[in-house]
Write an enzyme that holds these catalytic residues in place. Structure first.
Site, PDB file in Angstrom:
ATOM      1  N   ARG A 199       0.843  -1.187   0.000  1.00 15.95           N
ATOM      2  CA  ARG A 199       0.000   0.000   0.000  1.00 15.95           C
ATOM      3  C   ARG A 199       0.883   1.242   0.000  1.00 15.95           C
ATOM      4  O   ARG A 199       1.838   1.328   0.769  1.00 15.95           O
ATOM      5  CB  ARG A 199      -0.898   0.044   1.248  1.00 15.95           C
ATOM      6  CG  ARG A 199      -1.778  -1.176   1.471  1.00 15.95           C
ATOM      7  CD  ARG A 199      -2.926  -1.243   0.471  1.00 15.95           C
ATOM      8  NE  ARG A 199      -3.889  -2.286   0.832  1.00 15.95           N
ATOM      9  CZ  ARG A 199      -3.760  -3.568   0.501  1.00 15.95           C
ATOM     10  NH1 ARG A 199      -2.689  -3.964  -0.170  1.00 15.95           N
ATOM     11  NH2 ARG A 199      -4.683  -4.446   0.859  1.00 15.95           N
ATOM     12  N   GLU A 242      -1.781   7.676  -7.388  1.00 11.12           N
ATOM     13  CA  GLU A 242      -1.524   6.869  -8.580  1.00 11.12           C
ATOM     14  C   GLU A 242      -2.439   7.302  -9.725  1.00 11.12           C
ATOM     15  O   GLU A 242      -3.659   7.258  -9.571  1.00 11.12           O
ATOM     16  CB  GLU A 242      -1.733   5.383  -8.263  1.00 11.12           C
ATOM     17  CG  GLU A 242      -0.731   4.866  -7.231  1.00 11.12           C
ATOM     18  CD  GLU A 242      -0.921   3.389  -6.898  1.00 11.12           C
ATOM     19  OE1 GLU A 242      -1.936   2.797  -7.335  1.00 11.12           O
ATOM     20  OE2 GLU A 242      -0.062   2.827  -6.204  1.00 11.12           O
ATOM     21  N   HIS A 296       2.115  -0.022 -10.237  1.00 13.11           N
ATOM     22  CA  HIS A 296       1.142  -0.862  -9.535  1.00 13.11           C
ATOM     23  C   HIS A 296       0.850  -2.140 -10.330  1.00 13.11           C
ATOM     24  O   HIS A 296      -0.278  -2.426 -10.727  1.00 13.11           O
ATOM     25  CB  HIS A 296      -0.158  -0.091  -9.288  1.00 13.11           C
ATOM     26  CG  HIS A 296      -0.944  -0.644  -8.133  1.00 13.11           C
ATOM     27  ND1 HIS A 296      -1.711   0.136  -7.305  1.00 13.11           N
ATOM     28  CD2 HIS A 296      -1.086  -1.919  -7.660  1.00 13.11           C
ATOM     29  CE1 HIS A 296      -2.299  -0.612  -6.384  1.00 13.11           C
ATOM     30  NE2 HIS A 296      -1.921  -1.867  -6.586  1.00 13.11           N
TER      31      HIS A 296
END
Length: 575
Positions: A248, A277, A299
């Site tokens: 995270r 993001e 990611h």
């Protein structure tokens, strides 16, 4: 076994052909193709809420990801609907209570990306060790910089893991296979499972940080894990250490990590997740992503063909048709209460003290009218979910009445259920729930009691203190001497950090309790390094101050409160 909650009238008799499944979002076509032999699958990405509402009555199944909101209105319109499947971990976009009341099964895929996330962690570990990112960039620019890109071997190095859940354990096993020594900190981990995986458990971050060559974090992002590592933590690490994050964004304080890289406190980082993001140009996250000592990826932790295909086949029920809707409606408020009690227990009695959850023995006692309920599987599952929700990779979303007992065993928890028609002597409620834990480590007893009034749940006892508060949101629980001015001092401390108080209640010692701290509380305070005398060296009456607050409560807030005069201990709880 109780009858199914799916009623025949939901599916008209004589419906021709295969059962129909609606897929209103883009999912793996390879996974959907495997359903084609038994189902009629309609892939209709981009379906609006109104279009979904108009179409759902013709379908027996619904597969969604995160964009589609499956509301009570949509579920009610799905007169043939039997299953709603979330191709992913969370079910926050599905009204699970409404589905349960209508006998619709809700399933998800909490384990679909475990292997992908673990493998990506190992990929970043090796990439940072061998400067893969910098080597690739310079070589493509026509440079030959072998002498500038000398790396390190990972064999015989020490990997530190914060959070030994499913992903963390998978990473541990892979890295043991690479010849690494693996140490971990996780107060909730099973010591037996860790030992079987050749993982050494240490007591705290302070013990872990100075000894690791690589550090990876696999925890949920909570108030207690936000900015878990800051400047002080990075300074404790080896200058040759490298950190990884495929969990995270925000677990590392990004500004502190950037400074640690610039100042040479650590050697490098491998980052797959960021607080924003994609990172905004010029932000700290963007600076980290472009930093020469960082291997950064956008990611990609769950971005494998296999993980995407696994997500198409949700296999864990969040609800299960083993209980009648009318039974569930009666139990539903108590399901909520017991889940909150479990979360309160873990965060107040375990997480705040740096202890282990595994190995504890619990009694879940149903008192009054609730004692007459025979099917208590949802209540048992609610307790397990509450106990493990803040410590599991999935946030407890994978716990249900089918697998709750198995998960309890995996975590080393022993839970016994008891029924008694008598309620508390001090307070009378139609139904009362008591959670009792015998803490064998400290030879003490910890108790939480609660009840339901209407649709609102309340905690009526916390340890030795009689209370009355709703366990919701962010709570600060202060163990203090009950003396004038204490409330004002706490309010001032919180105001300094921009924290607003939603509510406040003071819990007094239960009748018959001695004012002085008992042995268990003394041990708790001593462990935390906070045992201190009452003002002027005199013994004082103890109390709990329970505050519901708005705002981000970080470590600085908690530390300020702990150092205030007359404060014995502080717990941060999020429910």
């Amino acid at each position: 076994m109780a009858p199914t909650a799916i009623h025949d009238e939901r599916v008209p008799t004589g419906s021709p052909g295969k059962p129909r499944i609606l897929v209103p979002e883009k999912v793996s076509p390879d996974g959907l193709s495997m359903l084609a032999s038994d189902f009629e699958v309609d892939l209709r990405p981009g379906l609006s809420a109104d279009e979904l509402l108009g179409a759902i009555s013709s379908y027996h199944g619904l597969i969604v990801r995160s964009e589609t909101k499956v509301t009570a209105k949509i579920l009610s319109a799905g007169i043939k609907l039997r299953v709603v499947a979330r191709a992913g971990v969370g079910v926050d976009n599905i009204d699970v209570d409404a589905a349960t009341a209508q006998g619709i099964i809700v399933v998800n895929s909490p384990s679909g990306n475990i292997v992908a996330a673990a493998e990506h962690t190992v990929a970043l570990l090796l990439a940072t060790a061998r400067n893969i990112g910098r080597a690739d960039r310079s070589f493509k620019e026509g440079k030959w910089e072998r002498s500038k890109l000398v790396g390190v071997e990972v064999g015989h190095k020490t990997l530190g893991i914060i959070g030994l859940g499913k992903v963390g354990m998978k990473v541990a096993r892979m890295c043991v296979g690479l010849g690494m020594k693996v140490v971990a900190v996780d107060p909730y981990a099973s010591a037996d499972l860790a030992k079987q995986a050749n993982v050494e458990l240490v007591a705290s971050l302070a013990d872990l940080l100075p000894i690791v060559d690589f550090l990876t974090i696999h925890t949920p992002l909570l108030a207690s894990t936000l900015d878990l590592l800051g400047e002080e933590e990075f300074k404790r690490m080896k200058k040759t250490a490298r950190v990884l994050n495929v969990a995270r964004g925000g677990v590392y304080n990004e500004a502190a990590l950037l400074k640690a890289l610039d100042e040479g406190w650590i050697a490098g980082a491998g980052l797959d997740v960021f607080t924003q993001e994609p990172p905004e140009e010029g932000s700290v996250a963007a600076q980290l992503a472009k930093h020469p000592k960082v291997v950064s990826t956008p990611h990609l932790g769950a971005s494998t063909v296999e993980a995407q295909e696994n997500a198409v086949f949700p296999r864990v029920p969040s609800t299960h048709p083993l209980i009648l809707p009318e039974e569930y409606r009666k139990l539903q408020p108590f399901v909520k209460l017991i889940e909150k009690m479990g979360g309160l227990y873990t965060q107040h009695y375990v997480g705040a003290k740096g202890r282990m959850l595994g190995g504890r023995k619990f009694e879940l006692v149903y008192q009054g009218d609730l004692a007459s309920i025979t099917n208590t599987r949802p209540l048992y599952a609610a307790l397990v979910k509450g106990l493990v929700s803040t410590i599991s990779d999935s946030g407890g979303r994978d716990v249900n009445i089918v697998n709750a007992n198995l998960i309890a065993k995996e975590k080393g928890l022993v839970i016994n259920e008891m029924h008694t028609h008598e309620t508390s002597d001090s307070q009378t409620f139609a139904s009362l729930v008591k959670l009792r834990c015998i803490d064998t480590e400290k030879s003490g007893e910890q108790i939480i009691e609660g009840y339901v009034s209407g649709n609102t749940v309340y905690i009526s006892k916390l340890g030795r203190f009689t209370a009355s508060f709703t366990p919701e949101g962010t709570l600060l629980i202060l163990h203090n001497y009950d003396e004038p001015g204490k409330i004002g001092g706490v309010g001032t401390a919180l105001g300094k950090h921009g924290i607003n108080i939603r509510f406040m209640t003071v819990a007094s010692l239960d009748s018959g309790e001695e004012p002085a701290m008992d042995s268990l509380t003394r041990v708790d305070s001593a462990v935390a390094g906070m045992e201190r005398s009452a003002p002027n060296g005199k013994g004082g009456n103890e109390a709990l101050m329970i505050l519901g607050v708005n705002g981000v409560v970080g470590k600085a807030v908690v530390e300020d409160l702990k150092t205030a005069e007359g404060i014995l201990d502080v717990s941060l709880v999020q429910l």
